[in-house]
Scaffold this active site. Structure first.
Site, PDB file in Angstrom:
ATOM      1  N   ASN A 176     -10.563   0.292   1.734  1.00  0.00           N
ATOM      2  CA  ASN A 176      -9.714  -0.768   2.238  1.00  0.00           C
ATOM      3  C   ASN A 176      -8.814  -0.549   3.551  1.00  0.00           C
ATOM      4  O   ASN A 176      -8.675  -1.269   4.215  1.00  0.00           O
ATOM      5  CB  ASN A 176      -9.200  -1.626   1.225  1.00  0.00           C
ATOM      6  CG  ASN A 176      -8.002  -0.987   0.311  1.00  0.00           C
ATOM      7  OD1 ASN A 176      -8.447   0.407   0.330  1.00  0.00           O
ATOM      8  ND2 ASN A 176      -7.326  -1.588  -0.373  1.00  0.00           N
ATOM      9  N   GLU A 273      -3.087   5.994  -7.413  1.00  0.00           N
ATOM     10  CA  GLU A 273      -3.061   4.783  -6.893  1.00  0.00           C
ATOM     11  C   GLU A 273      -3.796   3.995  -7.260  1.00  0.00           C
ATOM     12  O   GLU A 273      -5.132   3.978  -6.358  1.00  0.00           O
ATOM     13  CB  GLU A 273      -2.584   4.837  -5.496  1.00  0.00           C
ATOM     14  CG  GLU A 273      -1.479   3.492  -5.064  1.00  0.00           C
ATOM     15  CD  GLU A 273      -2.294   2.452  -4.415  1.00  0.00           C
ATOM     16  OE1 GLU A 273      -2.796   1.847  -5.132  1.00  0.00           O
ATOM     17  OE2 GLU A 273      -2.494   2.579  -2.960  1.00  0.00           O
ATOM     18  N   CYS A 307      -4.939  -3.655  -3.087  1.00  0.00           N
ATOM     19  CA  CYS A 307      -4.648  -3.392  -4.430  1.00  0.00           C
ATOM     20  C   CYS A 307      -3.474  -4.215  -5.125  1.00  0.00           C
ATOM     21  O   CYS A 307      -3.034  -4.502  -5.954  1.00  0.00           O
ATOM     22  CB  CYS A 307      -4.602  -2.145  -4.917  1.00  0.00           C
ATOM     23  SG  CYS A 307      -3.819  -1.006  -4.013  1.00  0.00           S
ATOM     24  N   GLU A 487       3.245   7.462  -3.699  1.00  0.00           N
ATOM     25  CA  GLU A 487       2.767   7.761  -2.114  1.00  0.00           C
ATOM     26  C   GLU A 487       4.204   7.320  -1.216  1.00  0.00           C
ATOM     27  O   GLU A 487       4.797   6.223  -1.248  1.00  0.00           O
ATOM     28  CB  GLU A 487       1.554   7.291  -1.846  1.00  0.00           C
ATOM     29  CG  GLU A 487       0.529   7.727  -2.557  1.00  0.00           C
ATOM     30  CD  GLU A 487      -0.875   7.366  -2.155  1.00  0.00           C
ATOM     31  OE1 GLU A 487      -1.453   8.463  -1.849  1.00  0.00           O
ATOM     32  OE2 GLU A 487      -1.165   6.208  -1.865  1.00  0.00           O
TER      33      GLU A 487
END
Length: 513
Positions: A176, A273, A307, A487
């Protein structure tokens, strides 16, 4: 994942001279890269077709890497780790800053290729490239600040700590945000003195190799950053490789679980993640205009393939009718079409199987009693070259309940589920009733309530009166089954380094023997 829109201070976007046009691109060059150059697979394997989402055309053929290619890429990274890890933080920073400058100079080229490979709008793709550049700039600044601690001990003795790199790190990306993710994983790793082997999603393999070439041109040692293409087999080889020190993965929960299991065989740290099914809570005292904007940002960026999206939109009963009316009006006005056109706000979903999956969620929602307020249907653009593309109309579902599949499961498409609530206590219980915990949002004018609610939300990334804002200076990641580690931000340094403690005796050994 902008999802990840940049702050208001970001440079004004302007239409550049178009280098590519939808339906005109074919890629024949190798997409694997290690030891300083693009590489073809060493063994003959079946090539996989990669499609252009906007048209359904075959864009290129993927050459997956097997054991020999993975070993060569890891060996290249291992060789580069020595000289890179011995550089000072300032020396590493200079190379990373040069890489950021090169990205800036090639912004339009990279963004266009991202659109061709991923299907998102050129407007969003430019912002993704900006986010990648800013991430590398940020960690270039962090590189020279890495330091340990001095601890004074009795008798003049002392101890100190050293923050040291891990070695060869593996990054595994999602489809994505292909270019953004490769920067988000590589920048902190390189800043800490590590090298990296990166595996993009086989659905979007094109732009990671551009960053590999940019790092090389910026002056990085040969083999510092490498790209291997492939699917599950290639990922497994990387996770199990004895010379790999860490794995960072972005993607689905089931795949994240498998990667964690594989890494555990070698006691390798992981950053995961993963998915989300995030709530957005809209109280009756909100700025309704702002809440509507936030709900749209929480659901329709990158065709809803984000997400952290807030796909469970809880609206206080008193303002439900007004909110739904305005959300539906604006959703119906979203321009769908050629993602390389400046006017387009929603491009194509990433693949035909994924489009079918998202549409099946809408059908299931209808069977379970949800009402389609708008959208949720295949969309065929008027331009003949786009008629094979993977488009759908953005969807708003009403009359939703917490038990419905569309409310419980991650759809990963442009589908917003709207639910009603009455009290703060009630909505908090419902919002937290999920195994996932990536993100959450609150819209209210009551600052006390905003902080009180956020404190009780079980999510790693929370927003007050906004949504899907992730500046690179701020950590991003989830609670519960949405992942491990973070992150971006200063804290990510801890996930790409290890701490060594050194004790220094300034006197004689006090022995018991």
């Amino acid at each position: 994942m902008i999802r990840r829109f940049l702050p208001a201070s970001a440079p004004t976007l302007s239409a550049a001279v178009r280098c590519l046009s939808t339906g005109s691109v074919s890629i024949n060059v190798p997409l694997n890269y290690w030891a300083g150059q693009r590489r073809r697979s060493l063994e003959k394997r079946d090539k996989e077709k990669v499609y252009e989402p906007a048209t359904g055309r075959v864009l290129c053929h993927l050459e997956p890497c097997g054991k020999e290619e993975v070993s060569q890429a890891v060996e290249a990274a291992k060789s580069a780790f020595g000289p890179w890890s011995r550089m000072s933080g300032m020396e590493r920073a200079r190379i990373m800053i040069e890489a950021a400058h090169l990205i800036e100079s090639r912004r339009e080229e990279i963004a266009e290729m991202e659109v061709v490979n991923n299907g998102k709008s050129i407007t969003e793709a430019r912002l993704d490239v900006d986010s990648a550049r800013l991430c590398i700039e940020y960690y270039a600044g962090v590189a020279s600040t890495l330091a340990g601690q001095h601890v004074q001990l009795p008798g003049g003795s002392f101890a100190y700590t050293r923050r040291e790199p891990l070695g060869v790190c593996v990054g595994i990306g999602a489809w994505n945000y292909p270019f953004q993710i490769v920067a988000w994983k590589s920048a902190p790793a390189l800043a800490c003195g590590n090298s990296m082997v990166f595996k993009p999603s086989p659905v979007t393999p094109v732009t990671a190799v551009l960053l590999a070439e940019i790092y090389a041109k910026a002056g990085a040692p040969e083999g510092l950053f490498n790209v291997v293409q492939g699917g599950q087999e290639t990922g497994s080889l990387l996770c199990h490789h004895p010379d790999v020190a860490k794995v960072s993965f972005t993607g689905s929960v089931p795949t994240g679980q498998k990667i964690m299991e594989m890494a555990s065989k070698g006691i390798k740290p992981v950053t995961l993640e993963l998915g989300g099914k995030s709530p957005v809570i809209i109280f009756k005292d909100c700025d309704l205009e702002n809440a509507v904007r936030g709900a749209l940002m929480a659901n329709f960026l990158s065709q809803g393939q984000v997400c952290s999206n807030g796909t469970r939109v809880y609206v206080q009963k008193d303002i439900m009718a007004e909110f739904v009316k305005e959300v539906v009006r604006r959703t119906q006005a979203i321009t769908i079409g050629d993602p390389l056109l400046e006017s387009t706000r929603m491009g194509a979903l990433v693949s035909l199987p994924h489009l079918d999956k998202v549409l099946s969620f809408v059908e299931q929602a209808k069977k379970e009693g949800a009402k389609v307020l708008c959208g949720g249907e295949p969309f065929v653009p008027s331009d003949p070259k786009l008629r094979g593309g993977y488009y759908m109309t953005p969807c708003v579902l009403g009359d939703c309940t917490d038990e419905m599949t569309c409310v419980k499961e991650e759809i990963f498409g442009p589908v917003m589920s709207v639910l009603s609530f009455e009290t703060e206590q009630e909505v908090l219980q419902r919002a937290n009733n999920t195994t996932l915990g990536l993100a959450a949002g609150v819209f209210t004018r009551d600052v006390t309530r905003a902080h009180r609610v956020v404190e009780q939300l079980k999510a790693g990334s929370c927003f007050i009166n906004n949504y899907n804002i992730t500046p690179v200076e701020v950590p991003f990641g989830g609670f519960k089954m949405s992942g491990i580690g973070r992150e971006n931000g200063q804290v990510t340094i801890e996930f790409y380094s290890q701490l060594k403690t050194v004790f220094v005796e300034m006197g004689d050994v006090d022995s018991l023997f």
